[in-house]
Write a protein that holds these residues in place. Structure first.
Motif, PDB file in Angstrom:
ATOM      1  N   LYS A  80       0.944  -1.212  -0.033  1.00  0.00           N
ATOM      2  CA  LYS A  80      -0.015  -0.092   0.122  1.00  0.00           C
ATOM      3  C   LYS A  80       1.146   1.180  -0.131  1.00  0.00           C
ATOM      4  N   ARG A  81       1.862   1.286  -0.761  1.00  0.00           N
ATOM      5  CA  ARG A  81       2.605   2.482  -0.980  1.00  0.00           C
ATOM      6  C   ARG A  81       1.790   3.477  -1.685  1.00  0.00           C
ATOM      7  N   PRO A  82       2.223   4.839  -1.536  1.00  0.00           N
ATOM      8  CA  PRO A  82       1.434   6.101  -2.360  1.00  0.00           C
ATOM      9  C   PRO A  82       1.874   5.749  -3.611  1.00  0.00           C
ATOM     10  N   ILE A  83       0.775   6.245  -4.441  1.00  0.00           N
ATOM     11  CA  ILE A  83       1.107   6.204  -5.970  1.00  0.00           C
ATOM     12  C   ILE A  83       1.997   7.355  -6.444  1.00  0.00           C
ATOM     13  N   TYR A  84       2.045   8.375  -5.545  1.00  0.00           N
ATOM     14  CA  TYR A  84       2.947   9.432  -6.258  1.00  0.00           C
ATOM     15  C   TYR A  84       3.336  10.406  -4.603  1.00  0.00           C
ATOM     16  N   ILE A  85       4.245  11.167  -4.779  1.00  0.00           N
ATOM     17  CA  ILE A  85       4.531  12.075  -3.527  1.00  0.00           C
ATOM     18  C   ILE A  85       4.671  13.323  -4.385  1.00  0.00           C
ATOM     19  N   ILE A  86       4.126  14.294  -3.557  1.00  0.00           N
ATOM     20  CA  ILE A  86       4.142  15.703  -4.022  1.00  0.00           C
ATOM     21  C   ILE A  86       5.363  16.467  -3.394  1.00  0.00           C
ATOM     22  N   LYS A  87       6.044  17.211  -4.223  1.00  0.00           N
ATOM     23  CA  LYS A  87       7.232  17.997  -3.545  1.00  0.00           C
ATOM     24  C   LYS A  87       6.583  19.745  -3.551  1.00  0.00           C
ATOM     25  N   GLU A  88       6.000  19.946  -4.600  1.00  0.00           N
ATOM     26  CA  GLU A  88       5.392  21.312  -4.313  1.00  0.00           C
ATOM     27  C   GLU A  88       4.342  21.514  -5.300  1.00  0.00           C
ATOM     28  N   THR A  89       3.462  22.256  -5.179  1.00  0.00           N
ATOM     29  CA  THR A  89       2.310  22.786  -6.255  1.00  0.00           C
ATOM     30  C   THR A  89       2.154  24.383  -6.218  1.00  0.00           C
TER      31      THR A  89
END
Ligand code: UDP
Ligand code: MG
Length: 313
Positions: free
Chosen positions: A300-309
């Motif tokens: 159940k790892r995250p599908i993506y990781i956000i660095k900035e928006t």
């Protein structure tokens, strides 16, 4: 009355050359569709060139532009998922940054949803012009296999470029699997889809990130994700070989009793041994493939990781 909004999700991986051209083309179309609001959601999939800065420049000049920047390259599938999750529009479309998905088709796609009341308007390439013949051949084989063996329908030449209603987006977001194969996921959710056809266009600048080998692995990914038929094939193969060898054993016993046995036949024995161990390894490999997917899924790892928006600017 508030205008309806179309969110355009654009996965970008090393697209510094194409982004300004893309923006110009898309805004031209957006301006022509006056009774609609737009949102351009760029997903920077861990590019290691100037892509992010190019996007930030656009954010400064246009309030319709938003972006999500990943902490590393997670792949186009992850970018699509992130885009669908973060988009706020009543309609969402996924477009490549390289203009291989003609933005001009958006008008027709919108008509299909709005007037013809479809839930999704997909696009499919009718020609594979400009593609190496061997690649087209394998692509065709892939679609044959997957359509015969899985209970969802995958359309040959279908692109990720499609316009969908909020309802479809929410349905796709329910599928939270880690190993994502979008083409399959979109058919899995069902709904009424109309396919619009168009001729293949070359990318405007930069290079495709898909080598033949990458596409091949992607095809296997799709098969493993949507059908377990290879597992059945392995089992049936095992059964057939058992039956054949059983008959062979009886034949040999009878032959030995009747004719007595001069020693011989060891080359054929070696061949049979090699053949059998080959098949065993192959079947183990097939099982391993599914097991590996299960293993990754259970983490159940995250599908993506956000660095900035854009909110961080
Ligand atoms: N892309 C991505 N992450 C990746 C690879 C590609 O977001 O790891 C994006 C890429 O920037 C482009 C789209 O996916 O907008 C399609 O990629 P490409 O043009 O290389 O593929 P092709 O059109 O040859 O299938
Ligand atoms: Mg492309």
């Amino acid at each position: 009355m508030q205008k309806e909004k179309i969110s355009i999700v654009i996965p970008c991986y090393n697209e510094q050359e194409t982004i300004p051209i893309f923006y110009k083309e898309v805004t031209k179309i957006a301006d022509e569709m006056k009774d609609l609001d737009f949102e351009l959601l760029f997903i920077n999939d861990g590019s290691n060139d100037n892509t992010l800065n190019k996007i930030k420049e656009l954010v400064k000049i246009d309030t319709r532009v938003r972006f999500i920047s990943f902490s590393r390259n997670f792949g186009k599938e992850a970018a699509i998922y992130a885009g669908l999750e973060q988009a706020v529009g009543d309609y969402v479309t996924i477009m490549d940054a390289d203009l291989q998905d003609p933005p001009s088709m958006l008008k027709e796609m919108y008509q299909v949803l709005k007037i013809e009341k479809y839930d999704m308007a997909g696009t499919r390439r009718v020609t594979r012009k400009g593609e190496p013949p061997i690649r087209s051949f394998f692509a065709r084989c892939f679609y044959k296999i997957i359509n015969k063996t899985s209970n969802i329908e995958m359309i040959d030449g279908a692109r990720d470029y499609r316009l969908m209603t909020r309802q479809v987006v929410n349905a796709v977001l329910l599928l939270k699997e880690y190993n994502r194969y979008s083409k399959g996921l979109f058919s899995f959710v069902g709904f009424k889809t109309k396919w619009l056809e168009y001729e293949n266009v070359k990318r405007v600048a930069g290079e495709s990130k898909w080598s033949f080998w990458k596409l091949f692995l992607y095809a296997i990914e799709g098969i493993v994700a949507f059908t377990t038929v290879p597992l059945s094939i392995a089992a049936i193969l095992g059964l057939v070989i058992c039956i054949v060898s059983f008959i062979a054993i009886i034949f040999i016993i009878v032959k030995t009793i009747i004719f007595t046995d001069p020693v011989g036949g060891w080359p054929s024995l070696v061949c049979i041994l090699l053949f059998m161990s080959g098949i065993q390894l192959l079947c183990m490999g097939i099982i391993g493939k599914y097991l590996a997917k299960t293993y990754l899924e259970t983490k159940k790892r995250p599908i993506y990781i956000i660095k900035e928006t854009e909110k961080d600017l």
